[in-house]
Design a protein around this motif. Sequence first.
Motif, mmCIF file in Angstrom:
data_model
loop_
_atom_site.group_PDB
_atom_site.id
_atom_site.type_symbol
_atom_site.label_atom_id
_atom_site.label_comp_id
_atom_site.label_asym_id
_atom_site.label_seq_id
_atom_site.Cartn_x
_atom_site.Cartn_y
_atom_site.Cartn_z
ATOM 1 N N GLU A 158 0.813 -1.217 0.000
ATOM 2 C CA GLU A 158 0.000 0.000 0.000
ATOM 3 C C GLU A 158 0.850 1.272 0.000
ATOM 4 O OE1 GLU A 158 -2.866 -0.301 3.164
ATOM 5 O OE2 GLU A 158 -4.092 -1.724 2.034
ATOM 6 N N ARG A 159 1.776 1.350 -0.949
ATOM 7 C CA ARG A 159 2.593 2.558 -1.138
ATOM 8 C C ARG A 159 1.943 3.450 -2.191
ATOM 9 N NH1 ARG A 159 7.670 0.963 0.877
ATOM 10 N NH2 ARG A 159 7.166 -0.344 2.675
ATOM 11 N N GLU A 160 2.329 4.718 -2.225
ATOM 12 C CA GLU A 160 1.688 5.662 -3.137
ATOM 13 C C GLU A 160 2.213 5.563 -4.567
ATOM 14 O OE1 GLU A 160 2.403 9.488 -1.459
ATOM 15 O OE2 GLU A 160 4.516 9.556 -2.048
ATOM 16 N N THR A 161 3.379 4.941 -4.729
ATOM 17 C CA THR A 161 3.965 4.805 -6.059
ATOM 18 C C THR A 161 4.449 3.372 -6.261
ATOM 19 O OG1 THR A 161 4.661 7.119 -6.178
ATOM 20 C CG2 THR A 161 5.835 5.561 -7.594
ATOM 21 N N LEU A 162 4.133 2.811 -7.425
ATOM 22 C CA LEU A 162 4.587 1.472 -7.781
ATOM 23 C C LEU A 162 5.648 1.581 -8.873
ATOM 24 C CD1 LEU A 162 1.174 -0.460 -8.055
ATOM 25 C CD2 LEU A 162 2.563 0.000 -6.013
ATOM 26 N N LEU A 163 6.757 0.885 -8.673
ATOM 27 C CA LEU A 163 7.816 0.798 -9.662
ATOM 28 C C LEU A 163 7.802 -0.624 -10.202
ATOM 29 C CD1 LEU A 163 10.647 2.599 -7.641
ATOM 30 C CD2 LEU A 163 8.935 3.624 -9.160
ATOM 31 N N LEU A 164 7.439 -0.787 -11.463
ATOM 32 C CA LEU A 164 7.213 -2.110 -12.035
ATOM 33 C C LEU A 164 8.171 -2.351 -13.191
ATOM 34 C CD1 LEU A 164 3.289 -2.008 -12.161
ATOM 35 C CD2 LEU A 164 4.768 -2.755 -10.290
ATOM 36 N N ASP A 165 8.950 -3.417 -13.079
ATOM 37 C CA ASP A 165 9.936 -3.744 -14.107
ATOM 38 C C ASP A 165 9.488 -5.000 -14.844
ATOM 39 O OD1 ASP A 165 12.161 -4.098 -15.681
ATOM 40 O OD2 ASP A 165 13.594 -3.686 -14.083
ATOM 41 N N GLU A 166 8.746 -4.822 -15.934
ATOM 42 C CA GLU A 166 8.201 -5.912 -16.742
ATOM 43 C C GLU A 166 7.534 -6.990 -15.882
ATOM 44 O OE1 GLU A 166 10.297 -7.066 -20.261
ATOM 45 O OE2 GLU A 166 11.890 -5.625 -19.862
ATOM 46 N N PRO A 167 6.567 -6.611 -15.054
ATOM 47 C CA PRO A 167 5.990 -7.563 -14.103
ATOM 48 C C PRO A 167 5.156 -8.665 -14.722
ATOM 49 C CG PRO A 167 4.712 -5.547 -14.121
ATOM 50 C CD PRO A 167 5.915 -5.292 -14.972
ATOM 51 N N PHE A 168 4.651 -8.459 -15.941
ATOM 52 C CA PHE A 168 3.745 -9.441 -16.545
ATOM 53 C C PHE A 168 4.400 -10.235 -17.665
ATOM 54 C CE2 PHE A 168 0.587 -5.919 -15.424
ATOM 55 C CZ PHE A 168 0.438 -6.397 -14.131
ATOM 56 N N GLY A 169 5.712 -10.151 -17.782
ATOM 57 C CA GLY A 169 6.401 -10.783 -18.896
ATOM 58 C C GLY A 169 6.277 -12.294 -18.932
ATOM 59 N N GLN A 174 -3.950 -14.108 -21.881
ATOM 60 C CA GLN A 174 -5.227 -13.889 -21.212
ATOM 61 C C GLN A 174 -5.030 -13.432 -19.782
ATOM 62 O OE1 GLN A 174 -7.842 -17.262 -21.301
ATOM 63 N NE2 GLN A 174 -9.542 -16.182 -20.341
ATOM 64 N N LEU A 175 -4.114 -14.081 -19.056
ATOM 65 C CA LEU A 175 -3.854 -13.688 -17.675
ATOM 66 C C LEU A 175 -3.201 -12.314 -17.615
ATOM 67 C CD1 LEU A 175 -3.905 -14.281 -14.699
ATOM 68 C CD2 LEU A 175 -1.785 -15.590 -14.970
ATOM 69 N N ARG A 176 -2.341 -12.025 -18.585
ATOM 70 C CA ARG A 176 -1.698 -10.711 -18.620
ATOM 71 C C ARG A 176 -2.752 -9.620 -18.748
ATOM 72 N NH1 ARG A 176 3.062 -9.132 -22.816
ATOM 73 N NH2 ARG A 176 4.019 -10.856 -21.699
ATOM 74 N N LEU A 177 -3.723 -9.823 -19.647
ATOM 75 C CA LEU A 177 -4.779 -8.833 -19.825
ATOM 76 C C LEU A 177 -5.591 -8.672 -18.545
ATOM 77 C CD1 LEU A 177 -6.421 -6.921 -21.596
ATOM 78 C CD2 LEU A 177 -7.745 -8.903 -22.389
ATOM 79 N N THR A 178 -5.884 -9.783 -17.876
ATOM 80 C CA THR A 178 -6.643 -9.727 -16.627
ATOM 81 C C THR A 178 -5.905 -8.915 -15.575
ATOM 82 O OG1 THR A 178 -7.688 -11.873 -17.050
ATOM 83 C CG2 THR A 178 -7.638 -11.110 -14.761
ATOM 84 N N LEU A 179 -4.608 -9.179 -15.402
ATOM 85 C CA LEU A 179 -3.836 -8.469 -14.387
ATOM 86 C C LEU A 179 -3.581 -7.023 -14.779
ATOM 87 C CD1 LEU A 179 -1.298 -11.148 -13.120
ATOM 88 C CD2 LEU A 179 -3.420 -10.373 -12.082
ATOM 89 N N HIS A 199 9.139 -3.483 -22.814
ATOM 90 C CA HIS A 199 9.554 -3.371 -24.212
ATOM 91 C C HIS A 199 8.406 -3.794 -25.128
ATOM 92 C CE1 HIS A 199 10.692 -7.579 -23.143
ATOM 93 N NE2 HIS A 199 10.139 -7.822 -24.310
ATOM 94 N N ASP A 200 7.220 -4.000 -24.521
ATOM 95 C CA ASP A 200 6.034 -4.435 -25.251
ATOM 96 C C ASP A 200 5.216 -3.205 -25.659
ATOM 97 O OD1 ASP A 200 3.372 -5.293 -25.850
ATOM 98 O OD2 ASP A 200 3.778 -7.193 -24.858
ATOM 99 N N ILE A 201 5.172 -2.924 -26.947
ATOM 100 C CA ILE A 201 4.492 -1.725 -27.439
ATOM 101 C C ILE A 201 2.999 -1.774 -27.151
ATOM 102 C CG2 ILE A 201 3.893 -0.426 -29.530
ATOM 103 C CD1 ILE A 201 6.654 -1.173 -30.630
ATOM 104 N N GLU A 202 2.374 -2.936 -27.324
ATOM 105 C CA GLU A 202 0.940 -3.064 -27.054
ATOM 106 C C GLU A 202 0.640 -2.794 -25.584
ATOM 107 O OE1 GLU A 202 -1.555 -3.571 -29.074
ATOM 108 O OE2 GLU A 202 -0.503 -4.002 -30.946
ATOM 109 N N GLU A 203 1.478 -3.303 -24.699
ATOM 110 C CA GLU A 203 1.281 -3.074 -23.269
ATOM 111 C C GLU A 203 1.424 -1.598 -22.926
ATOM 112 O OE1 GLU A 203 2.415 -5.714 -19.586
ATOM 113 O OE2 GLU A 203 4.242 -4.774 -20.370
ATOM 114 N N ALA A 204 2.414 -0.951 -23.505
ATOM 115 C CA ALA A 204 2.623 0.473 -23.254
ATOM 116 C C ALA A 204 1.433 1.297 -23.707
ATOM 117 C CB ALA A 204 3.899 0.939 -23.956
ATOM 118 N N ALA A 205 0.915 0.987 -24.899
ATOM 119 C CA ALA A 205 -0.215 1.735 -25.437
ATOM 120 C C ALA A 205 -1.493 1.492 -24.649
ATOM 121 C CB ALA A 205 -0.432 1.362 -26.905
ATOM 122 N N ALA A 206 -1.640 0.295 -24.093
ATOM 123 C CA ALA A 206 -2.853 -0.042 -23.348
ATOM 124 C C ALA A 206 -2.882 0.590 -21.966
ATOM 125 C CB ALA A 206 -2.977 -1.561 -23.218
#
Length: 270
Positions: A158-169, A174-179, A199-206
Motif C-alpha cells: 500500500e505505497r503511493e507509487t509502484l515501480l514495475l519492471d516488466e511484471p507481466f512478462g 489472457q492472464l496478462r490482460l486480466t492483471l 519493451h512491449d508496445i501493445e502493453e505500453a499503449a494499453a
Amino acid sequence: MADVRPDDFIVFSDVTKTFQTGTQSYTAIRDVTLSMKRGDITMLLGPSGCGKSTLLNMTAGLISASKGRVSYGGTEVSGLNGKVAYMTQQDHLLPWRTVAGNVSVPLEVAGLPKRQCEARVAELLALVGLKDFATSYPNQISGGMRKRCALARLLAAERETLLLDEPFGALDAQLRLTLQAELLRICRKLNLTVMFVTHDIEEAAALGDRCAVFQGRPGTIAKVFDNPLPKDRDLARLRFDPRHHAFTNELWAMLTPDLSAAPAELQASA
C-alpha cells in the motif's frame, strides 16, 4: 526531451548515470529529462539495455545520479525512498514461506492484526487468481504464479507509487490482460502513481497515460507521448478503438522506423 510541468510529482532533470567498475565505466542513461504527475501511469518503453530500469532504481533511491537531479514530491531523492514499492524482473519470493506467507510480509511489517492480515491476504490472492495455492511454496508453483504472488505482495505494501519492471512478462496473454486490467482499476481507485518498464508496445499503449520512448546506448528519451484514450479505458475493448490503433502505430513508428515504411496495404491491415 520532455518538458517539466508545474504539477509534476516525480522529476528527472538532465540526468546521466555512469557506472564505474575498476578502470571500466559504462553510461546507462544520458541527459534524461522526464516528469510524471501524481496518479499517472508512465510507461518507460524501449529495447533491452537502454537504461529504463535505471530510472526505477533512482526513484527508489537505490542508486544516485552521476549528473542531474531526481526529485520525488518536490524533494530530491537521497537514500532509500520509503514511499515506493518495487517489483523487479525477479520475484524475490521467500522460499521458506508459503504463497500466503509471502503476501503477508508487508502487512506483518506494518503491524496489522493477524485476523485483518489473513483477510487482506485472502482478498489479494483471490484478486490474482491464487486462492487455491495459499499453502503452496514458491518451488511448487509455476513461474507465472510466482509473478502473481509477487504482484499481490506489492499491492499489500500500500505505497503511493509502484515501480514495475516488466511484471507481466512471464504470463500468458489472457492472464496478462486480466492483471493489467486489475492493475489499472486499482491504480485509479487508489490514485497510485506508476512507473512501468516494458519493451512491449501493445502493453505500453494499453496501460500508459504517458509513454516515454527510449533509444540508444546510453539510453536517451526520443519522445514522450500522451495517450489519447481516457483514464477509465476498457482494456478488453481496446482492439475496437481506432484511437488505440493510431497510438500504437505511433509508438511502432518511433521504435521501428524501418517497419513503419511498409507498403500501404500492410499498414491498412494492421
